[in-house]
Design an enzyme around this catalytic site. Structure first.
Site, PDB file in Angstrom:
ATOM      1  N   CYS A 145     -67.518  31.013  29.362  1.00 18.49           N
ATOM      2  CA  CYS A 145     -68.046  29.940  28.625  1.00 18.49           C
ATOM      3  C   CYS A 145     -68.786  29.341  27.388  1.00 18.49           C
ATOM      4  O   CYS A 145     -67.418  29.827  26.866  1.00 18.49           O
ATOM      5  CB  CYS A 145     -70.255  29.700  29.423  1.00 18.49           C
ATOM      6  SG  CYS A 145     -70.737  28.323  29.569  1.00 18.49           S
ATOM      7  N   ASP A 214     -78.410  32.307  27.427  1.00 25.66           N
ATOM      8  CA  ASP A 214     -79.825  31.628  27.909  1.00 25.66           C
ATOM      9  C   ASP A 214     -81.027  32.406  27.847  1.00 25.66           C
ATOM     10  O   ASP A 214     -81.748  31.646  27.215  1.00 25.66           O
ATOM     11  CB  ASP A 214     -79.028  30.835  29.345  1.00 25.66           C
ATOM     12  CG  ASP A 214     -78.278  29.664  29.133  1.00 25.66           C
ATOM     13  OD1 ASP A 214     -76.753  31.121  30.055  1.00 25.66           O
ATOM     14  OD2 ASP A 214     -77.942  28.910  28.817  1.00 25.66           O
TER      15      ASP A 214
HETATM   16  P1  RI2 Z   1     -75.131  29.529  23.121  1.00 23.17           P
HETATM   17  C1  RI2 Z   1     -74.541  28.229  28.169  1.00 23.17           C
HETATM   18  O1  RI2 Z   1     -75.347  27.505  29.163  1.00 23.17           O
HETATM   19  C2  RI2 Z   1     -74.008  29.250  28.318  1.00 23.17           C
HETATM   20  O2  RI2 Z   1     -74.137  30.091  29.750  1.00 23.17           O
HETATM   21  C3  RI2 Z   1     -73.868  29.891  26.709  1.00 23.17           C
HETATM   22  O3  RI2 Z   1     -73.641  31.035  27.442  1.00 23.17           O
HETATM   23  C4  RI2 Z   1     -75.441  30.240  26.733  1.00 23.17           C
HETATM   24  O4  RI2 Z   1     -75.893  28.988  27.214  1.00 23.17           O
HETATM   25  C5  RI2 Z   1     -75.301  30.346  25.399  1.00 23.17           C
HETATM   26  O5  RI2 Z   1     -75.084  28.427  24.579  1.00 23.17           O
HETATM   27  P2  RI2 Z   1     -74.727  26.221  29.563  1.00 23.17           P
HETATM   28  O6  RI2 Z   1     -75.728  24.930  29.053  1.00 23.17           O
HETATM   29  O7  RI2 Z   1     -76.894  28.790  22.749  1.00 23.17           O
HETATM   30  O8  RI2 Z   1     -73.585  25.544  29.485  1.00 23.17           O
HETATM   31  O9  RI2 Z   1     -75.529  30.479  22.546  1.00 23.17           O
HETATM   32  O10 RI2 Z   1     -74.668  26.155  31.235  1.00 23.17           O
HETATM   33  O11 RI2 Z   1     -74.377  27.841  22.649  1.00 23.17           O
END
Ligand code: RI2
Length: 325
Positions: A145, A214
């Site tokens: 991701c 998350d």
């Molecule tokens: P940071 C994201 O969720 C991903 O799951 C990623 O690993 C997590 O947030 C943490 O991201 P989404 O909003 O806080 O893309 O480290 O569903 O940037």
């Protein structure tokens, strides 16, 4: 802000801290994934409340309380899984209940909001420095991701002169892997994109897996983008260290009291186009999964690298004073 629409292709990272939005626009941007990433949505929630306090006029504290509560509820309903959003808003509202006049309450919310945003950004920087030390010169890393915390570790390792290679998953259905490979390529990092189902196949080339989070639960499990748990299983099988990055405000104290983390399910149109499959076919689109503590070698926080078993202690230190409702 760079606009992202869902057509199966994400092309640009967004950073909500460069823009200021009101609560309704923030809610919409979070729901539509224009603002995404657990840290960013937390900062966006805190910023929206802070800006509301800055710009809105209230006749009395009761009117202000009512509006702030409505804003909080709307923000919290925008995405259910990342506890970072709840914690960011709780932090911003800390002490608000005790305020007796509008001026005092406005000053408090603005100060708390700014403090949270600053601390959140600093936490990512510290995680980058700490996590980078776990990356050896010559290492090949797998990430999933688009986690700003995980990518910060990789970027710091690269900037310190380590020769590294990165494999990044596509991360269907939103394809945040596109963001990741763009970010890493821009830094001059050797990066290879793979489809999600190639994870086990490439694991033999990987020295360390680094992902974001998350939500981190009281028993050390990590909730992260769907597919994270299969990376963890494949890493475990291959004896490859599996490291999670997470600011301490991603720890969910509610899980200590028995609450389960709600796994967000998004619209099926993110997986299949209309008419592509018969109506009788059910489509299921959960966007996060849970990786049990036993598959996690370490959680990189701004306070250092901790074992999943230490989450409880950090939780108590971090949230001891917060009241949970
Ligand atoms: P940071 C994201 O969720 C991903 O799951 C990623 O690993 C997590 O947030 C943490 O991201 P989404 O909003 O806080 O893309 O480290 O569903 O940037």
């Amino acid at each position: 802000m760079i606009k992202i629409t869902f057509d199966g292709f994400l092309t640009h990272p967004c950073d909500c801290m460069e823009i200021r939005m009101n609560v309704d626009d923030t809610v919409k941007a979070i729901k539509d994934m224009e603002i995404r990433g657990a840290g960013r949505i937390a900062r966006a929630g805190a910023a929206a409340i802070g800006d509301m306090a800055r710009s809105q006029k209230w006749k009395n504290i009761d009117e202000m309380r009512s509006d702030i509560k409505t804003a909080k509820d709307k923000l919290l309903a925008s995405r259910p899984t990342a506890v970072s959003l709840l914690n960011g808003i709780q932090f911003t509202l800390k002490g608000f209940d005790k305020c007796t006049d509008v001026k005092e309450a406005k000053e408090l919310l603005i100060r708390n909001s700014d403090d949270f945003i600053r601390a959140s950004n600093e936490a990512v920087e510290k995680i980058g420095v700490i996590g980078s030390r776990r990356i050896k010169d010559g290492a090949t890393i797998l990430t999933h991701c688009n986690s700003s915390a995980a990518l910060e570790c990789i970027k710091v390792a690269h900037r310190s002169g380590k020769k590294i290679k990165v494999y990044a998953t596509e991360s269907r259905p939103w394809r945040q892997g596109i963001l990741t490979v763009n970010e890493l390529a821009k830094e001059g990092i050797d990066v290879t994109m793979i489809i999600d189902s190639a994870v086990r196949s490439v694991m033999k080339r990987i020295d360390i897996v680094i992902v974001g989070s998350d939500t981190i639960t009281s028993n050390g499990a990590v909730i992260n983008k769907i597919g994270t748990s299969q990376l963890a299983l494949a890493a475990y099988e291959s004896r490859v260290p599996f490291v999670v990055c997470g600011e301490t405000y991603k720890i969910s104290p509610q899980t200590l009291f028995g609450d389960m983390v709600t796994i967000e399910e998004r619209d099926i149109s993110e997986i299949v186009r209309k008419g592509e499959v018969p109506d009788s076919v059910k489509v299921f689109n959960p966007v996060f999964d849970s990786t049990p503590a036993r598959y996690i070698d370490g959680i990189v926080t701004e306070r250092g690298i901790v074992s999943p078993g230490s989450v409880y202690e950090i939780m108590v230190q971090q949230f001891g004073e917060i009241e949970f409702k």
